[in-house]
Structures are given as C-alpha cells and as structure tokens.
Enzyme design. Structure first.
Site, PDB file in Angstrom:
ATOM      1  N   LYS A 120      33.254  36.035  38.491  1.00 28.00           N
ATOM      2  CA  LYS A 120      32.517  37.005  39.307  1.00 28.00           C
ATOM      3  C   LYS A 120      31.015  36.677  39.399  1.00 28.00           C
ATOM      4  CE  LYS A 120      35.879  40.714  38.436  1.00 28.00           C
ATOM      5  NZ  LYS A 120      36.073  42.121  38.000  1.00 28.00           N
ATOM      6  N   ASN A 160      32.063  42.491  34.763  1.00 26.69           N
ATOM      7  CA  ASN A 160      32.911  42.011  33.678  1.00 26.69           C
ATOM      8  C   ASN A 160      33.396  40.566  33.825  1.00 26.69           C
ATOM      9  OD1 ASN A 160      34.767  42.480  35.641  1.00 26.69           O
ATOM     10  ND2 ASN A 160      35.951  44.028  34.535  1.00 26.69           N
ATOM     11  N   GLU A 180      46.829  37.506  46.440  1.00 25.88           N
ATOM     12  CA  GLU A 180      45.414  37.203  46.206  1.00 25.88           C
ATOM     13  C   GLU A 180      45.118  35.712  46.401  1.00 25.88           C
ATOM     14  OE1 GLU A 180      44.911  40.919  43.067  1.00 25.88           O
ATOM     15  OE2 GLU A 180      44.721  38.874  42.303  1.00 25.88           O
ATOM     16  N   TYR A 203      39.536  44.384  47.277  1.00 25.19           N
ATOM     17  CA  TYR A 203      39.698  45.490  46.318  1.00 25.19           C
ATOM     18  C   TYR A 203      40.107  46.793  47.000  1.00 25.19           C
ATOM     19  CZ  TYR A 203      38.039  42.937  42.161  1.00 25.19           C
ATOM     20  OH  TYR A 203      37.909  42.072  41.092  1.00 25.19           O
ATOM     21  N   HIS A 246      38.056  38.017  37.024  1.00 21.89           N
ATOM     22  CA  HIS A 246      39.227  38.758  37.526  1.00 21.89           C
ATOM     23  C   HIS A 246      40.493  38.010  37.142  1.00 21.89           C
ATOM     24  CE1 HIS A 246      42.085  40.594  40.348  1.00 21.89           C
ATOM     25  NE2 HIS A 246      42.425  39.373  40.698  1.00 21.89           N
TER      26      HIS A 246
END
Ligand code: ATP
Ligand code: MG
Length: 138
Positions: free
Chosen positions: A10, A113, A127, A50, A116
């Site tokens: 990320k 965080n 995805e 998302y 993913h």
C-alpha cells in the site's frame, strides 16, 4: 483450494521505502510472483476495488489513502496461498498483529496497514484480474 492470491503493497509502505524488504519477505515465505506492477490508483479505481466497503464509515478515508501514491500490485502463487498469505501479513490492526508478520513490522495503524491480501480464492481471481490481463499473469 486455489494456489494463488493477490496482494498490494500500500501507499504508506511505498512512501517509507519498504517495497523491496516486503517483496524479499514474500519470496522467503515461499510465494512465487506470478504478476507484478507498480501503479498509482485514481480515487475512482481505488473506490471500485474497495466497493465492498462502500457503506463503512472509513470508506472515504480508505479511498483517499489508497489513491495518495503508488502501490505495488502482485499475484502470488503457493500451496494454500490465500490462507497462508493472510497469516503471513497479520491482523488488519497492526496492534493486534503477531510478531514477525508484515503488518507488525511495517504498518502504523488500522487504516495505514502496509499491505493487502485477498480474503478468498474467488476474490483472489477477481482482484488479480482487476489489475492484470491474462497475458500479464505468468
Ligand atoms: P485488506 O482487504 O486491505 O487486505 P483486511 O482484509 O485485513 O485488509 P478489511 O476489513 O478488508 O481488512 O478492510 C480493508 C481495509 O480498510 C483495511 O486493510 C484498512 O486499510 C481499512 N480499514 C479497515 N477497518 C478500518 C477502520 N476501522 N478504520 C480505518 N480503516 C480501516
Ligand atoms: Mg479485506
């Protein structure tokens, strides 16, 4: 059981220069990279990815975060890939992530965080196909 999962390093981890260290750990943990690219998502594309979280209170924050800088997207291959990769990255909230997991080592908060990991075999395919054409999946 499928043997592929999908991941994104990320924007927070990209900004901090952790991309190489995370990729090395992914390889050390036995995952083979079957596709990979660096890409800066638009707000629209981050929101689409998302979309399942659209009604959640953190959706706007999540879309802003995921579109604020480049990510590294990859398809990974290993036996039991989805489950093993979720264990390898640790809990969504790094404060609850186990020692030695990617989020424990590299994540700052539940929002930012670091990484993913797909949550099911079906989502891993959806995805991966969101980012990579069939020709780009090896
Ligand atoms: P990911 O789908 O990114 O692998 P996850 O499956 O562990 O994460 P999800 O419940 O799918 O967790 O949430 C997606 C992402 O939304 C989280 O990784 C995090 O970046 C963000 N998020 C989740 N819960 C919160 C929250 N309470 N506050 C802020 N951001 C959150
Ligand atoms: Mg998730």
């Amino acid at each position: 059981m499928s043997n592929r999962t999908f991941t994104m390093i990320k924007p927070d981890a990209t900004e901090k220069g952790h991309t190489g260290a995370i990729l090395a750990k992914i390889n050390e943990a036995g995952f083979r990279i079957a596709a990979m690219k660096m890409i800066h998502l638009s707000k629209e594309k981050a929101g689409e990815f998302y979309a399942i979280h659209k009604e959640r209170p953190f959706y706007g924050e999540l879309v802003d975060f995921m579109s604020r800088g480049p990510i590294t997207a990859a398809i990974l291959e290993k036996d039991n890939a989805v489950e093993d990769f979720r264990k390898f990255i640790g809990a969504t909230n790094p404060a609850q992530a186990e020692e030695g997991t990617i989020r424990k080592m590299f994540a700052a908060s539940i929002g930012e965080n670091a990484i993913h990991g797909s949550d099911s075999d079906a989502n891993a395919i959806i995805e991966g196909d969101f980012f990579f054409s069939k020709l780009e999946q090896y």
